[in-house]
Design a protein around this motif. Structure first.
Motif, PDB file in Angstrom:
ATOM      1  N   HIS A 159     -44.830 -52.899 -64.285  1.00  0.00           N
ATOM      2  CA  HIS A 159     -44.676 -53.565 -62.994  1.00  0.00           C
ATOM      3  C   HIS A 159     -45.250 -52.663 -61.900  1.00  0.00           C
ATOM      4  CE1 HIS A 159     -41.266 -56.230 -64.522  1.00  0.00           C
ATOM      5  NE2 HIS A 159     -41.288 -55.267 -65.432  1.00  0.00           N
ATOM      6  N   ILE A 160     -46.148 -53.182 -61.086  1.00  0.00           N
ATOM      7  CA  ILE A 160     -46.660 -52.465 -59.923  1.00  0.00           C
ATOM      8  C   ILE A 160     -45.941 -52.978 -58.685  1.00  0.00           C
ATOM      9  CG2 ILE A 160     -48.678 -52.041 -58.478  1.00  0.00           C
ATOM     10  CD1 ILE A 160     -50.410 -52.317 -60.992  1.00  0.00           C
ATOM     11  N   GLU A 161     -45.338 -52.058 -57.925  1.00  0.00           N
ATOM     12  CA  GLU A 161     -44.576 -52.417 -56.723  1.00  0.00           C
ATOM     13  C   GLU A 161     -45.270 -51.812 -55.500  1.00  0.00           C
ATOM     14  OE1 GLU A 161     -41.886 -54.295 -57.258  1.00  0.00           O
ATOM     15  OE2 GLU A 161     -42.053 -54.090 -59.438  1.00  0.00           O
ATOM     16  N   LEU A 162     -45.744 -52.663 -54.576  1.00  0.00           N
ATOM     17  CA  LEU A 162     -46.518 -52.158 -53.449  1.00  0.00           C
ATOM     18  C   LEU A 162     -46.133 -52.833 -52.139  1.00  0.00           C
ATOM     19  CD1 LEU A 162     -50.164 -51.938 -54.849  1.00  0.00           C
ATOM     20  CD2 LEU A 162     -48.657 -50.031 -54.290  1.00  0.00           C
ATOM     21  N   PHE A 163     -46.098 -52.034 -51.088  1.00  0.00           N
ATOM     22  CA  PHE A 163     -45.964 -52.545 -49.729  1.00  0.00           C
ATOM     23  C   PHE A 163     -47.351 -52.509 -49.089  1.00  0.00           C
ATOM     24  CE2 PHE A 163     -41.983 -50.044 -50.533  1.00  0.00           C
ATOM     25  CZ  PHE A 163     -41.204 -51.144 -50.853  1.00  0.00           C
ATOM     26  N   THR A 164     -47.797 -53.641 -48.533  1.00  0.00           N
ATOM     27  CA  THR A 164     -49.138 -53.706 -47.973  1.00  0.00           C
ATOM     28  C   THR A 164     -49.123 -54.378 -46.601  1.00  0.00           C
ATOM     29  OG1 THR A 164     -49.974 -55.903 -48.632  1.00  0.00           O
ATOM     30  CG2 THR A 164     -49.851 -54.210 -50.346  1.00  0.00           C
ATOM     31  N   THR A 165     -50.218 -54.167 -45.884  1.00  0.00           N
ATOM     32  CA  THR A 165     -50.454 -54.899 -44.648  1.00  0.00           C
ATOM     33  C   THR A 165     -51.235 -56.174 -44.972  1.00  0.00           C
ATOM     34  OG1 THR A 165     -52.572 -53.809 -44.256  1.00  0.00           O
ATOM     35  CG2 THR A 165     -50.595 -52.701 -43.423  1.00  0.00           C
ATOM     36  N   LEU A 166     -51.482 -56.977 -43.960  1.00  0.00           N
ATOM     37  CA  LEU A 166     -52.236 -58.214 -44.180  1.00  0.00           C
ATOM     38  C   LEU A 166     -53.647 -57.919 -44.660  1.00  0.00           C
ATOM     39  CD1 LEU A 166     -51.912 -61.294 -43.966  1.00  0.00           C
ATOM     40  CD2 LEU A 166     -52.801 -61.147 -41.635  1.00  0.00           C
ATOM     41  N   ASP A 167     -54.232 -56.792 -44.244  1.00  0.00           N
ATOM     42  CA  ASP A 167     -55.551 -56.415 -44.749  1.00  0.00           C
ATOM     43  C   ASP A 167     -55.452 -55.526 -45.980  1.00  0.00           C
ATOM     44  OD1 ASP A 167     -54.511 -54.510 -42.972  1.00  0.00           O
ATOM     45  OD2 ASP A 167     -56.476 -53.800 -42.338  1.00  0.00           O
ATOM     46  N   LEU A 168     -54.284 -55.560 -46.640  1.00  0.00           N
ATOM     47  CA  LEU A 168     -54.032 -54.932 -47.942  1.00  0.00           C
ATOM     48  C   LEU A 168     -54.132 -53.411 -47.927  1.00  0.00           C
ATOM     49  CD1 LEU A 168     -55.551 -57.425 -50.543  1.00  0.00           C
ATOM     50  CD2 LEU A 168     -53.191 -57.189 -49.775  1.00  0.00           C
ATOM     51  N   VAL A 169     -53.868 -52.808 -46.763  1.00  0.00           N
ATOM     52  CA  VAL A 169     -53.702 -51.356 -46.711  1.00  0.00           C
ATOM     53  C   VAL A 169     -52.317 -51.014 -47.251  1.00  0.00           C
ATOM     54  CG1 VAL A 169     -53.482 -49.352 -45.185  1.00  0.00           C
ATOM     55  CG2 VAL A 169     -55.269 -51.065 -44.762  1.00  0.00           C
ATOM     56  N   ALA A 170     -52.269 -50.083 -48.189  1.00  0.00           N
ATOM     57  CA  ALA A 170     -50.998 -49.696 -48.801  1.00  0.00           C
ATOM     58  C   ALA A 170     -50.732 -48.201 -48.668  1.00  0.00           C
ATOM     59  CB  ALA A 170     -50.978 -50.106 -50.275  1.00  0.00           C
ATOM     60  N   GLN A 171     -51.449 -47.544 -47.800  1.00  0.00           N
ATOM     61  CA  GLN A 171     -51.323 -46.096 -47.635  1.00  0.00           C
ATOM     62  C   GLN A 171     -50.123 -45.749 -46.763  1.00  0.00           C
ATOM     63  OE1 GLN A 171     -54.908 -44.317 -46.203  1.00  0.00           O
ATOM     64  NE2 GLN A 171     -54.110 -42.240 -46.191  1.00  0.00           N
ATOM     65  N   VAL A 177     -52.208 -55.776 -39.148  1.00  0.00           N
ATOM     66  CA  VAL A 177     -53.546 -55.413 -39.605  1.00  0.00           C
ATOM     67  C   VAL A 177     -53.847 -54.025 -39.061  1.00  0.00           C
ATOM     68  CG1 VAL A 177     -56.006 -55.959 -39.492  1.00  0.00           C
ATOM     69  CG2 VAL A 177     -54.327 -57.812 -39.702  1.00  0.00           C
ATOM     70  N   LEU A 178     -54.220 -53.091 -39.940  1.00  0.00           N
ATOM     71  CA  LEU A 178     -54.473 -51.719 -39.517  1.00  0.00           C
ATOM     72  C   LEU A 178     -55.958 -51.397 -39.399  1.00  0.00           C
ATOM     73  CD1 LEU A 178     -51.745 -49.759 -41.520  1.00  0.00           C
ATOM     74  CD2 LEU A 178     -51.637 -50.663 -39.187  1.00  0.00           C
ATOM     75  N   GLY A 179     -56.770 -51.982 -40.254  1.00  0.00           N
ATOM     76  CA  GLY A 179     -58.209 -51.742 -40.167  1.00  0.00           C
ATOM     77  C   GLY A 179     -58.683 -50.453 -40.804  1.00  0.00           C
ATOM     78  N   VAL A 180     -57.779 -49.527 -41.071  1.00  0.00           N
ATOM     79  CA  VAL A 180     -58.125 -48.269 -41.729  1.00  0.00           C
ATOM     80  C   VAL A 180     -57.066 -47.972 -42.779  1.00  0.00           C
ATOM     81  CG1 VAL A 180     -59.324 -47.303 -39.738  1.00  0.00           C
ATOM     82  CG2 VAL A 180     -56.871 -46.899 -40.008  1.00  0.00           C
ATOM     83  N   GLY A 181     -57.421 -47.131 -43.744  1.00  0.00           N
ATOM     84  CA  GLY A 181     -56.460 -46.730 -44.761  1.00  0.00           C
ATOM     85  C   GLY A 181     -56.843 -47.202 -46.144  1.00  0.00           C
ATOM     86  N   LYS A 182     -56.219 -46.598 -47.149  1.00  0.00           N
ATOM     87  CA  LYS A 182     -56.482 -46.964 -48.542  1.00  0.00           C
ATOM     88  C   LYS A 182     -55.902 -48.339 -48.844  1.00  0.00           C
ATOM     89  CE  LYS A 182     -56.334 -42.178 -50.213  1.00  0.00           C
ATOM     90  NZ  LYS A 182     -55.629 -41.232 -51.114  1.00  0.00           N
ATOM     91  N   LYS A 183     -56.703 -49.138 -49.533  1.00  0.00           N
ATOM     92  CA  LYS A 183     -56.299 -50.511 -49.828  1.00  0.00           C
ATOM     93  C   LYS A 183     -55.908 -50.669 -51.295  1.00  0.00           C
ATOM     94  CE  LYS A 183     -58.945 -52.669 -46.140  1.00  0.00           C
ATOM     95  NZ  LYS A 183     -59.798 -53.819 -45.763  1.00  0.00           N
TER      96      LYS A 183
END
Length: 211
Positions: free
Chosen positions: A5-17, A153-159
Motif C-alpha cells: 500500500h502506498i500512502e501519500l499526501f499530495t497537492t492538486l498538482d500532485l506535489v508530495a514533498q 497548487v504549489l507549482g514547485v516540488g517533487k511530484k
C-alpha cells in the motif's frame, strides 16, 4: 501474497514533498509543512483507518530518519504503538545506522527485496519516501495507492509521478470522500494492461456531429 500500500499526501498538482513540516526536507523546498493548515478530523479518521491491519512499513532513507527521530519517543495516539512494533524495511544505497527497533536495510536488488517482503507480510505500508514510491510505480510493484489530494497548487516540488512514470491502469476501489477543507481521499488499486486510446467522435461516444 500480501499487499503493498502506498500512502501519500499530495497537492492538486500532485506535489508530495515535505507535507509534514518546514524542516522535513533540506533541499530548499519553500512550502514544507503545507498540509498542516488543511488537517481536520475527517482526514485524521481516514488516515487511521488506512493503517488498520498494517504489519510492516517500507520506507526510504529520509523518511526513515524522520520517523526514527520521532516515533520512538511517542507513547500515545493511534500510530506510535503500531509504528514502533512492526518491522521497518529501509531502502538505501548507503550503509545507514538503523537505531529504530525492528529495522532492516533492504539489499541492493530493491525489486527482489520488495517481492520478498510481500511474501512475508499481509499489509505493507509505504509512507512518504517519494524516490522509493516512484521506483515502485515504475516497476508496477504496488497493489494500492491511497492519495489525499489537498486543494492547493504549489507549482514547485517533487511530484508523485516523475518523468520516468510508465503507462499504468488503476481502478478506483471506493467512492471519493471529501473532507470539510476540500481534501479528497482517493483509493486506487493497480489494474491489468496499459491505458487504451480511442476516438471521441465515434458514434457510441455520443460526440459526433449529428449530421
Amino acid at each position: 501474497m500480501g499487499l503493498i500500500h502506498i500512502e501519500l499526501f499530495t497537492t492538486l498538482d500532485l506535489v508530495a514533498q515535505a507535507p509534514g513540516g518546514p524542516d522535513e526536507d533540506p533541499e530548499g523546498f519553500p512550502f514544507g509543512g503545507w498540509q498542516a493548515p488543511l488537517l481536520n478530523e475527517t482526514t485524521g479518521a481516514q488516515i487511521a483507518a488506512a493503517y488498520e491491519g498494517t504489519d510492516a512499513l517500507l520506507l526510504g532513507r529520509r523518511t526513515y530518519d524522520i520517523f526514527a527521530a520521532y516515533w520512538p519517543k511517542q507513547e500515545g495516539g493511534p500510530f506510535a504503538g503500531l509504528f514502533n512494533s512492526v518491522p521497518k524495511y529501509v531502502a538505501s544505497r548507503g550503509e545507514p545506522d538503523l537505531p529504530w527497533a525492528g529495522s532492516t536495510q533492504l539489499g541492493p536488488d530493491l525489486v527482489a527485496a520488495v517481492r520478498g517482503i510481500r511474501e512475508r507480510h499481509e499489509h505493507v505500508k509505504v509512507v512518504g519516501s517519494l524516490d522509493l514510491v516512484q521506483t515502485l510505480l515504475r516497476e508496477k510493484l504496488f497493489d494500492r495507492l491511497d492519495l489525499w489530494v489537498h486543494p492547493i497548487v504549489l507549482g514547485v516540488g517533487k511530484k508523485v509521478f516523475d518523468t520516468g512514470a510508465v503507462p499504468t491502469n488503476v481502478t478506483l476501489l471506493e467512492p471519493p470522500a471529501a473532507g470539510p477543507t476540500g481534501t479528497v481521499f482517493l483509493r486506487y488499486g493497480i489494474a491489468d494492461g496499459i491505458p487504451r486510446t480511442g476516438d471521441m467522435s465515434a458514434p457510441d461516444r455520443g460526440l459526433g456531429n449529428g449530421g
